[in-house]
Design an enzyme around this catalytic site. Structure first.
Site, PDB file in Angstrom:
ATOM      1  N   VAL A  36     -17.437  22.944  69.621  1.00  0.00           N
ATOM      2  CA  VAL A  36     -16.460  22.692  70.542  1.00  0.00           C
ATOM      3  C   VAL A  36     -16.155  23.639  71.413  1.00  0.00           C
ATOM      4  O   VAL A  36     -16.156  24.992  70.816  1.00  0.00           O
ATOM      5  CB  VAL A  36     -15.185  21.892  70.047  1.00  0.00           C
ATOM      6  N   CYS A  37     -15.961  23.512  72.585  1.00  0.00           N
ATOM      7  CA  CYS A  37     -15.806  24.856  73.634  1.00  0.00           C
ATOM      8  C   CYS A  37     -16.519  25.886  73.392  1.00  0.00           C
ATOM      9  O   CYS A  37     -17.853  25.793  73.233  1.00  0.00           O
ATOM     10  CB  CYS A  37     -14.179  25.226  73.302  1.00  0.00           C
ATOM     11  N   THR A  38     -16.094  27.096  73.047  1.00  0.00           N
ATOM     12  CA  THR A  38     -17.032  28.193  73.100  1.00  0.00           C
ATOM     13  C   THR A  38     -17.522  28.482  71.624  1.00  0.00           C
ATOM     14  O   THR A  38     -18.082  29.346  71.472  1.00  0.00           O
ATOM     15  CB  THR A  38     -16.122  29.510  73.500  1.00  0.00           C
ATOM     16  N   GLY A  39     -17.381  27.636  70.775  1.00  0.00           N
ATOM     17  CA  GLY A  39     -17.880  27.652  69.365  1.00  0.00           C
ATOM     18  C   GLY A  39     -19.369  27.498  69.713  1.00  0.00           C
ATOM     19  O   GLY A  39     -20.150  27.805  68.719  1.00  0.00           O
ATOM     20  N   GLY A  57     -17.306  20.111  75.664  1.00  0.00           N
ATOM     21  CA  GLY A  57     -16.899  21.361  76.384  1.00  0.00           C
ATOM     22  C   GLY A  57     -15.450  21.830  76.107  1.00  0.00           C
ATOM     23  O   GLY A  57     -15.273  21.900  74.754  1.00  0.00           O
TER      24      GLY A  57
END
Length: 230
Positions: free
Chosen positions: A102-105, A152
């Site tokens: 998720v996200c910048t993971g 995102g």
């Protein structure tokens, strides 16, 4: 009864808690599944929201998972610089049925060598950094490429988790989970993406990030080289 699905979330200092807790809430309702929040020790781990979360397992406790999920947050560079954390991500990701973020993971997955040639999502502000790790950035709430499922930014983790739930348990199950969570977004402002927010708000956000983490992207580029990219 079939063996429970094992779900492992990487929990790390300065994680964005909603990146983790949003999808964890959804995936906890897969049924016949065990969900762990994994870090080096069982000591409380600070989040970027100012409170801490307790891990449920250590790296040594979870050598394998059916679903690996890596959230994002200000702490991702620290994870990428951490050999022990990256070794766990690489080991679990190599064998997992589903490799997710998720996200910048997704930048952690990329640095671990798990997104080479894969399409992937990320928070809009750092999405282009995926190219450092030979991944293909995609502007979408959820991106599915084979067994890589990436979300995102932040709230997209709920969309991602519902998508993954449907892929594993079927759409009817995912719809029931969505209903149970009353996930029926009606935000008070239509500014949840750069295109909708407009240039002034985007610029204000970027100035704020520059003041908080001024060297974040430069540090990430250096870490990409450290991990053998670029």
């Amino acid at each position: 009864m079939t063996k429970p699905l094992s779900i492992a979330f990487l929990l790390f200092p300065n994680v964005t808690q909603l990146d983790l807790t949003g999808p964890a809430q959804v995936l906890s309702r897969l049924g016949n599944a065990r969900l762990d929040l994994v870090w080096k020790t069982l000591d409380p781990v600070s989040t970027d929201a100012g409170f801490s979360i307790l891990p449920t397992a250590t790296f040594a406790d979870v050598p394998y998972a059916d679903i690996l999920c890596v959230p994002g947050g200000f702490g991702i560079n620290g994870v990428i610089a951490d050999d022990e954390a990256m070794a766990w991500v690489q080991t679990v990701g190599a064998e997992a049925t589903w490799v997710t973020s998720v996200c910048t993971g997704s930048l952690i997955l990329g640095a671990a060598g798990l997104l080479d040639g894969y399409r992937a999502g990320c928070h809009w502000a750092q999405r282009d950094m995926l190219t450092l790790f030979n991944a293909i950035p995609v502007d979408a709430r959820t991106v599915v490429d084979r067994n890589r499922v990436t979300g995102g930014g932040v709230t997209a983790g709920i969309d991602f988790a519902l998508t993954l739930t449907a892929m594993i348990r079927g759409e009817a199950h995912a719809r029931a989970v969505q209903l149970g969570l009353e996930y029926d977004p009606a935000p008070p402002f239509d500014s949840g993406s750069p295109a909708k927010a407009g240039p002034e708000i985007v610029a204000a956000y970027q100035r704020r990030m520059q003041s908080i983490v001024p060297t974040r992207d430069d540090d990430l580029r250096a870490l990409a080289k450290l991990r053998g990219y670029g």
